[in-house]
Design an enzyme around this catalytic site. Sequence first.
Site, PDB file in Angstrom:
ATOM      1  N   HIS A   1      50.586  29.745  47.604  1.00 39.52           N
ATOM      2  CA  HIS A   1      49.432  30.476  46.755  1.00 39.52           C
ATOM      3  C   HIS A   1      49.991  32.062  47.477  1.00 39.52           C
ATOM      4  O   HIS A   1      50.406  32.403  48.454  1.00 39.52           O
ATOM      5  CB  HIS A   1      47.974  30.298  47.188  1.00 39.52           C
TER       6      HIS A   1
ATOM      7  N   SER B   1      42.973  35.139  36.467  1.00 41.05           N
ATOM      8  CA  SER B   1      41.910  35.975  35.556  1.00 41.05           C
ATOM      9  C   SER B   1      41.632  34.930  34.433  1.00 41.05           C
ATOM     10  O   SER B   1      41.128  35.551  33.276  1.00 41.05           O
ATOM     11  CB  SER B   1      42.261  37.261  35.130  1.00 41.05           C
TER      12      SER B   1
ATOM     13  N   GLY C   1      42.820  37.747  40.115  1.00 42.10           N
ATOM     14  CA  GLY C   1      41.767  38.730  40.662  1.00 42.10           C
ATOM     15  C   GLY C   1      41.525  40.218  40.011  1.00 42.10           C
ATOM     16  O   GLY C   1      40.972  40.831  40.552  1.00 42.10           O
TER      17      GLY C   1
ATOM     18  N   GLU D   1      51.315  31.560  38.561  1.00 46.49           N
ATOM     19  CA  GLU D   1      50.154  32.587  38.777  1.00 46.49           C
ATOM     20  C   GLU D   1      50.884  33.925  39.018  1.00 46.49           C
ATOM     21  O   GLU D   1      51.267  34.184  39.972  1.00 46.49           O
ATOM     22  CB  GLU D   1      49.308  32.266  40.043  1.00 46.49           C
TER      23      GLU D   1
ATOM     24  N   LYS E   1      38.718  29.658  47.745  1.00 46.95           N
ATOM     25  CA  LYS E   1      39.192  30.543  48.673  1.00 46.95           C
ATOM     26  C   LYS E   1      38.257  30.627  49.686  1.00 46.95           C
ATOM     27  O   LYS E   1      37.583  29.432  49.968  1.00 46.95           O
ATOM     28  CB  LYS E   1      39.252  32.143  48.023  1.00 46.95           C
TER      29      LYS E   1
ATOM     30  N   GLU F   1      48.376  34.599  48.017  1.00 47.20           N
ATOM     31  CA  GLU F   1      47.542  35.207  49.114  1.00 47.20           C
ATOM     32  C   GLU F   1      48.274  34.725  50.377  1.00 47.20           C
ATOM     33  O   GLU F   1      48.349  35.431  51.547  1.00 47.20           O
ATOM     34  CB  GLU F   1      46.068  35.037  49.104  1.00 47.20           C
TER      35      GLU F   1
ATOM     36  N   ASN G   1      39.871  27.155  42.874  1.00 43.98           N
ATOM     37  CA  ASN G   1      40.138  27.574  44.112  1.00 43.98           C
ATOM     38  C   ASN G   1      38.743  28.592  44.580  1.00 43.98           C
ATOM     39  O   ASN G   1      38.899  29.588  44.135  1.00 43.98           O
ATOM     40  CB  ASN G   1      41.460  28.391  44.026  1.00 43.98           C
TER      41      ASN G   1
HETATM   42  C1  PEP Z   1      43.706  32.245  41.988  1.00 43.14           C
HETATM   43  O1  PEP Z   1      43.606  32.960  43.427  1.00 43.14           O
HETATM   44  O2  PEP Z   1      44.360  31.289  42.325  1.00 43.14           O
HETATM   45  C2  PEP Z   1      43.199  32.822  40.881  1.00 43.14           C
HETATM   46  C3  PEP Z   1      43.829  32.413  39.854  1.00 43.14           C
HETATM   47  O3  PEP Z   1      42.250  33.742  41.033  1.00 43.14           O
HETATM   48  P1  PEP Z   1      41.513  34.502  39.603  1.00 43.14           P
HETATM   49  O4  PEP Z   1      41.244  33.408  38.846  1.00 43.14           O
HETATM   50  O5  PEP Z   1      40.410  34.803  40.543  1.00 43.14           O
HETATM   51  O6  PEP Z   1      42.369  35.462  39.230  1.00 43.14           O
END
Ligand code: PEP
Length: 262
Positions: free
Chosen positions: A104, A220, A180, A174, A14, A106, A12
Site C-alpha cells: 500500500h 477516492s 484520499g 491505486e 486503515k 502508505e 481498507n
Molecule cells: C486506500 O487507502 O487504499 C484508498 C483507496 O483510500 P480512499 O478510498 O480513501 O482514496
Amino acid sequence: MVTTRTPLIAGNWKMNLDHLQAIAFVQKLAWSLKDAKHDFSSVEAVVFPPATDLRSVQTLLDADKLELGLGAQDLSSHDSGAYTGEISGAFLRALDVQYVLVGHSERRTLHSEGDDVVASKVAAAHRHGLVPMICVGETAADLEEHGPSAVPVAQLRASLAEVPADAEIVVAYEPVWAIGSGQAATPEQAQQVCAALRQALVEIAGPERAATTRVLYGGSVKSSNIASFLREPDVDGALVGGASLDVAEFTSIVRFRSHVGV
Ligand code: PEP
C-alpha cells in the site's frame, strides 16, 4: 466485464475503529447488505480491519455465518522470531484471514517499504496460504515523468520476484494522487493501467492466470463513481479507503450492480 472473475470490493479501514467499534460496524454492515438483498455469490466483499480487531471480527463472522471476507492490512516478511511488533502470516492464517494488503502506498512512503520488502511480504503471504492484495500505483510526479503505466507495471513485476508464476494474487491499482484526495482517476485512466497490468501478468504468469486474476482500482472510490469503474473490462472491483467506514456508503458500493446501467 469478463464474467469469470467475481468482482471484489475491499474495504481498507486503515487505523480506524477499535475492536468494539469493529464488532458493531460489521454487525450493521451484515444487516445492511442482507436488508438490501445483496447476492453474496455475485460480488465478494472483504473488510481489512486493524490487526487488533481481527480476532473479534473473525469470531463474529464465524458465529453468525456472515458472508464477508477478512483481510489484514500488513504482515511480516518473517515467519517467527525476534521481530518485535511484527505479525506473522502464520498467525493471520490461524485467524482465518484470507487476504493481506501488501505494498500500500502508505506503507511504501511512511514506512519506506521498497520493492524488495514488498516482494518478500508477497512471498510470506504465499507461504502461509494468504492471498496478497498487491497495491501498485504512480505518484503525480511519476505520471508526469513516465506516463500512466510504467511505474505500476514495474512495481507489479518486482513484487512477484519471489513467488511461483501460478501464485494466487489480487492486484490493486491505486494512483497515489487519487488516494484520499477526492480526485479519482477517470474510468478510462483506470482501464488503461489495469489492462497494462493484466498484459504484464500474461507475460509473467501466462494468459490463463492473467485471465483469472482480479485487478482492482482504488483511489477516492465512492457509491457515486463505483459503477463507472466496474463497467470497464479490466477493472474487477475496488479497494476502498474512506468510504468503507460508512455502512450505507460501503453497502451501496458493494451493490454496484443495482446502480443504473451496469
Ligand atoms: C486506500 O487507502 O487504499 C484508498 C483507496 O483510500 P480512499 O478510498 O480513501 O482514496
